[in-house]
Design a protein around this motif. Structure first.
Motif, mmCIF file in Angstrom:
data_model
loop_
_atom_site.group_PDB
_atom_site.id
_atom_site.type_symbol
_atom_site.label_atom_id
_atom_site.label_comp_id
_atom_site.label_asym_id
_atom_site.label_seq_id
_atom_site.Cartn_x
_atom_site.Cartn_y
_atom_site.Cartn_z
ATOM 1 N N GLY A 185 -9.133 -25.507 -29.894
ATOM 2 C CA GLY A 185 -8.569 -26.840 -29.454
ATOM 3 C C GLY A 185 -7.968 -26.545 -28.032
ATOM 4 N N SER A 186 -6.878 -27.713 -27.938
ATOM 5 C CA SER A 186 -6.424 -27.617 -26.495
ATOM 6 C C SER A 186 -5.578 -26.558 -26.015
ATOM 7 C CB SER A 186 -5.588 -29.110 -26.454
ATOM 8 O OG SER A 186 -4.581 -28.993 -27.421
ATOM 9 N N LEU A 187 -5.002 -25.667 -27.169
ATOM 10 C CA LEU A 187 -4.350 -24.421 -26.791
ATOM 11 C C LEU A 187 -5.138 -23.617 -25.874
ATOM 12 C CD1 LEU A 187 -1.359 -23.558 -27.482
ATOM 13 C CD2 LEU A 187 -2.594 -21.842 -28.982
ATOM 14 N N GLY A 195 -1.156 -31.304 -28.550
ATOM 15 C CA GLY A 195 -0.891 -32.214 -29.652
ATOM 16 C C GLY A 195 -0.719 -31.876 -30.842
ATOM 17 N N ASP A 196 -1.726 -30.769 -31.383
ATOM 18 C CA ASP A 196 -1.456 -30.068 -32.614
ATOM 19 C C ASP A 196 -2.031 -28.772 -32.209
ATOM 20 O OD1 ASP A 196 -4.162 -30.223 -32.955
ATOM 21 O OD2 ASP A 196 -3.756 -31.225 -34.757
ATOM 22 N N ILE A 197 -1.821 -27.527 -33.001
ATOM 23 C CA ILE A 197 -2.333 -26.400 -32.915
ATOM 24 C C ILE A 197 -3.270 -26.120 -33.723
ATOM 25 C CG2 ILE A 197 -1.828 -23.838 -33.307
ATOM 26 C CD1 ILE A 197 1.195 -24.359 -32.442
ATOM 27 N N ASP A 198 -4.395 -25.597 -33.287
ATOM 28 C CA ASP A 198 -5.682 -25.324 -34.257
ATOM 29 C C ASP A 198 -5.965 -24.058 -34.172
ATOM 30 O OD1 ASP A 198 -7.005 -28.407 -34.309
ATOM 31 O OD2 ASP A 198 -6.425 -28.001 -32.209
ATOM 32 N N LEU A 199 -6.070 -23.336 -35.388
ATOM 33 C CA LEU A 199 -6.398 -22.046 -35.369
ATOM 34 C C LEU A 199 -7.378 -21.743 -36.395
ATOM 35 C CD1 LEU A 199 -2.707 -20.657 -36.382
ATOM 36 C CD2 LEU A 199 -3.651 -20.467 -34.216
HETATM 37 CA CA CA Z 1 -5.289 -29.492 -31.136
#
Ligand code: CA
Ligand code: DGT
Ligand code: CA
Length: 580
Positions: A185-187, A195-199
Motif C-alpha cells: 500500500g501507500s506505506l 490512510g490505512d496500513i496494509d501488511l
Molecule cells: Ca493503505
C-alpha cells in the motif's frame, strides 16, 4: 487556481458523468487526469503559460481545452451545465462504497440528502431502511463504510505509521511459519500520509497467523477476520489490514496491494493489449486461459517486458512508459547518504551535546555532520547570539582535532526575519562552513511578501541551503503562501541548495516539489533537522521523498564524500557564475 482545486473539478465531472450513465472509458479518462493532476510536480497554471498541458498524463485535446478554460477564466462551462442537471451534493454520495448512481439518485430525490453527514443522520434516524430496495442490512453496511471512510480521511503522517508497523511486524515475526511479512500500500510507496496500513506475508497455515494478528495486544477492534485477510483497528484509530497468501504468488500479490490503484490500472490496460490479464494471483494468458505465477515482483514486471518500477514511483504518472523504455534511473538510497547537514544540539533547543551527535553520526557511517543550531531571533528558545556562536565555532574546532572518522561543520540555522533580513551579521555568516536559512515566524504574510522574503534569503551569498520553505507541519498545519516555482528558479539561478527535511512532521520539500526542483537543476540536500541522536534516523523519510521525486544520488549534495562537499560549500562563495 491550485492543482488540488482543478483536480476536484475534474473528479466531480467524472462522478457526475457516472451518475449520468456515460461511457465508462470517458469516465476513466477523467479519473486518470485527476490522478495525474494530484501528483503533478508543477502548477497546472505554469503548464498553461508554457503551453505544455499535453505533458499531463492522460490529457487529450478535449481535456486540455477544458483545463485551459478553467485556469484562464476560473470557470468551466461544461462543468456548470453538468452540475445544473443534478441535485446539489449528490456526487459526494458516490464516494461511499455500495452507493452507485441509482441509490444516490434515490437518496437525493426521496430524502433530499446532500452530504455524507446528512446521509448518516438519515440512516441513524431510520429513514433510509424503509426506502425501496434498501433494508436494514444494506443501510447498516453503508453506515460501516461511512465510518471507515472517516477513519481513512484522517490520514496519518508516515512517521507515525511506521513505528506502529515495526511494532506489529516484530510481534508477528516470531511466528515460525510466517514468511515475507512486508508492508504494501501507500506505506511501501512512501506517501507522506497513510490512510490505512496494509501488511502482507506468506504462510501455509494462514488461520494461525490471522488468529495471532487479531489478538495482538494493541488491537482495539476487529473489523473483519477471515482465513486470508483480516482488518483491525489499533490504538490511534489506525486501520491495519493483513493478507496472507501462498508463497508461489507472493510477487504478484505484493505488486497488486502495493498499488497505487492508478498504477495498476495503467499496467492492466497495457497488459490487455498484449493479450494478458493481470491479477493478484499472477498473469493469465487470455488466449490459453493459463495462469502464470510470480514469486517476485521483478519477475512479474519482467514478464510484461517492463523494467522493475520502484514502489515510490508507482503513482500512475509516467512510470509505466519509462519502464517500457528502460529509462527508470537508479534512485538514491539510504546507503548513499554520507552525512547530515542540519542538526541541533543542547546549545539551542536540541537534547544532546555536539560530541554525542557527532559520535552518533559516525556510528551511522557518516563522514560529516553539520551543526546548525538556531539563531537567537524571536520565538526560538535558546537561540545563539553572536557571542555564543563564536564560542561554538571554537568548540567545534577542538572537537574536530579530537575526533577521528567524522568531520563537524560549523553552521547555523539562521532565521529569516519577517522583513527578509537575516538574524545574524553577514561577516559572521561568512566565517561558517554552512548556513541554512529558514522561516520560523510571521507565517501569515501574503504570497507576494513571503516569496520576496524567501528569495531575499536565497540571494544572500552567505546562504548555502534554504530549509523547509513551506513551513507546513503534518498533519495539521498547512503550507505558507509562497510561489514555489519562483523559489525553485531563484535557487537554481543562485546555486543555493534546497533542503528535503526528513523530519516526518515536515517532509518539506515534499515529493512533487522535489521533482520540480530537480527538473530545474536545483541542488538538493536531505537533512533530518535532528534535535537528538535518535532523530538522525529520520534520514529514511527524507530519502523516501527524494525517491518519490525521481532523484538519483548525483542530485543530492550529501551523497558526496567530505572533500567534495567541502569544496562545494566553499566554492559557492564567489567562485561560481553570477553573484556567487
Ligand atoms: Ca493503505
Ligand atoms: P491509503 O491507504 O489511502 O493511504 O492508500 P493505499 O494505496 O494504501 O490504498 P488501499 O489501502 O485502499 O489499498 C492498497 C492497495 O491495494 C492499493 O494501492 C491498490 C490495491 N487495491 C485495493 N483495493 C483495490 C481495488 O478496489 N481496486 C484495485 N485496482 N486495487 C485495489
Ligand atoms: Ca487497505
Amino acid at each position: 487556481m491550485k492543482n488540488s482545486e482543478i483536480a476536484k473539478v475534474f473528479q466531480d465531472i467524472a462522478d457526475l458523468l457516472e451518475l449520468k450513465g456515460e461511457n465508462p472509458f470517458k469516465i476513466r479518462a477523467y479519473q486518470k487526469v485527476v490522478r495525474s493532476i494530484e501528483h503533478l510536480p508543477v502548477e497546472v497554471e505554469q503548464l498553461v503559460k508554457e503551453d505544455r498541458l499535453k505533458e499531463i498524463p492522460g490529457a487529450g485535446e478535449a481535456i486540455t481545452k477544458k483545463i485551459t478554460e478553467l485556469v484562464t477564466t476560473g470557470k468551466l462551462g461544461f462543468y456548470e451545465k453538468l452540475k445544473a442537471e443534478f441535485p446539489e451534493g449528490i456526487s459526494t454520495l458516490l464516494y461511499i462504497p455500495g452507493i452507485g448512481p441509482k441509490t444516490a439518485m434515490l437518496l437525493s430525490s426521496e430524502l433530499d440528502i446532500k452530504s455524507v453527514d446528512e446521509l448518516e443522520a438519515a440512516i441513524v434516524g431510520g429513514k433510509v431502511a424503509s426506502l425501496p430496495r434498501m433494508g436494514d442490512k444494506i443501510t447498516e453496511n453503508i453506515l460501516h463504510h461511512i465510518q471507515a471512510l472517516r477513519r481513512k480521511d484522517q490520514r496519518i503522517p508516515i512517521g507515525a505509521a511506521l513505528p506502529v508497523v515495526d511494532e506489529i511486524t516484530a510481534q508477528l515475526n516470531v511466528l515460525p511459519r510466517l514468511k515475507n511479512l512486508v508492508p504494501a500500500g501507500s506505506l511501501r510507496r512512501f506517501r507522506e500520509t497513510i490512510g490505512d496500513i496494509d501488511l502482507m506475508g506468506t504462510a501455509d497455515n494462514p488461520r494461525e497467523i490471522m488468529h495471532a494478528f487479531t489478538t495482538l495486544p494493541q488491537v482495539k477492534e476487529v473489523l473483519a477476520s477471515g482465513t486470508t485477510k483480516s482488518s483491525v483497528i489499533v490504538s490511534g484509530e489506525l486501520q491495519v489490514d493483513l493478507r496472507i497468501v501462498e508463497h508461489d504468488s507472493f510477487g504478484s500479490t505484493l505488486q497488486y496491494f502495493t498499488g497505487s490503484k492508478q498504477h495498476n490500472i495503467n499496467l492492466r490496460e497495457r497488459a490487455r493489449r498484449q493479450g494478458l490479464s493481470l491479477s493478484e494471483y499472477g498473469i493469465t494468458n487470455l488466449a490459453t486461459n493459463e495462469l502464470e505465477k510470480f514469486a517476485t515482483e521483478e519477475a512479474f514486471y519482467e514478464r510484461q517486458g517492463l523494467q522493475f518500477v520502484p514502489p515510490e514511483l508507482r503513482e500512475g504518472q509516467q512510470e509505466v512508459e519509462r519502464a517500457e523504455r528502460g529509462t527508470i534511473p537508479r534512485l538514491v538510497e539510504l546507503s548513499d547518504i554520507k552525512g547530515d547537514l542540519h542538526v541541533h544540539t543542547d546549545w539551542s533547543d536540541g537534547r544532546d551535546s555536539i560530541e554525542a551527535m557527532a559520535l552518533a553520526a559516525r556510528e551511522l557511517g557518516y563522514q560529516y555532520l553539520g551543526i546548525t543550531d538556531h539563531s537567537g531571533g524571536r520565538g526560538i528558545a535558546h537561540g545563539l547570539d553572536v557571542e555564543r556562536l563564536r564560542q561554538q565555532i571554537l568548540q567545534i574546532k577542538e572537537l574536530n582535532q579530537k575526533l577521528d572518522g567524522i568531520y563537524i561543520f560549523s553552521g547555523i540555522e539562521v532565521d529569516i526575519r519577517a522583513d527578509g533580513s537575516l538574524d545574524m551579521p553577514d561577516e559572521l555568516l561568512a566565517k561558517l562552513d554552512i548556513v541554512i536559512a529558514a522561516v520560523h515566524s510571521s507565517m501569515n504574510q501574503s504570497q507576494e511578501q513571503m516569496t520576496r522574503r524567501i528569495i531575499g534569503a536565497i540571494e544572500n551569498p552567505n546562504v548555502d541551503v534554504l530549509a523547509h520553505p513551506t513551513c507546513r507541519l503534518l498533519p495539521d498545519r498547512g503550507p505558507v503562501a509562497v510561489d514555489m516555482e519562483a523559489v525553485f528558479q531563484a535557487a537554481a539561478r543562485t546555486n543555493t541548495a534546497l533542503e528535503i527535511n526528513g523530519m516526518p512532521s515536515r517532509l518539506d520539500l515534499k515529493d512533487t516539489h522535489t521533482y520540480r526542483a530537480r527538473e530545474l537543476g536545483v541542488k538538493l540536500v536531505i537533512n533530518t533537522d535532528a534535535h537528538s541522536t535518535d532523530h538522525l534516523g529520520f534520514m529514511r523519510f527524507g530519502v523516501g521523498v527524494a525517491r518519490r521525486g525521481w532523484c538519483q544520488a548525483q542530485d543530492i549534495l550529501n551523497t558526496r564524500p567530505l572533500e567534495k562537499v567541502l569544496a562545494y560549500l566553499k566554492g559557492w562563495r564567489g567562485i561560481d557564475s553570477g553573484k556567487r
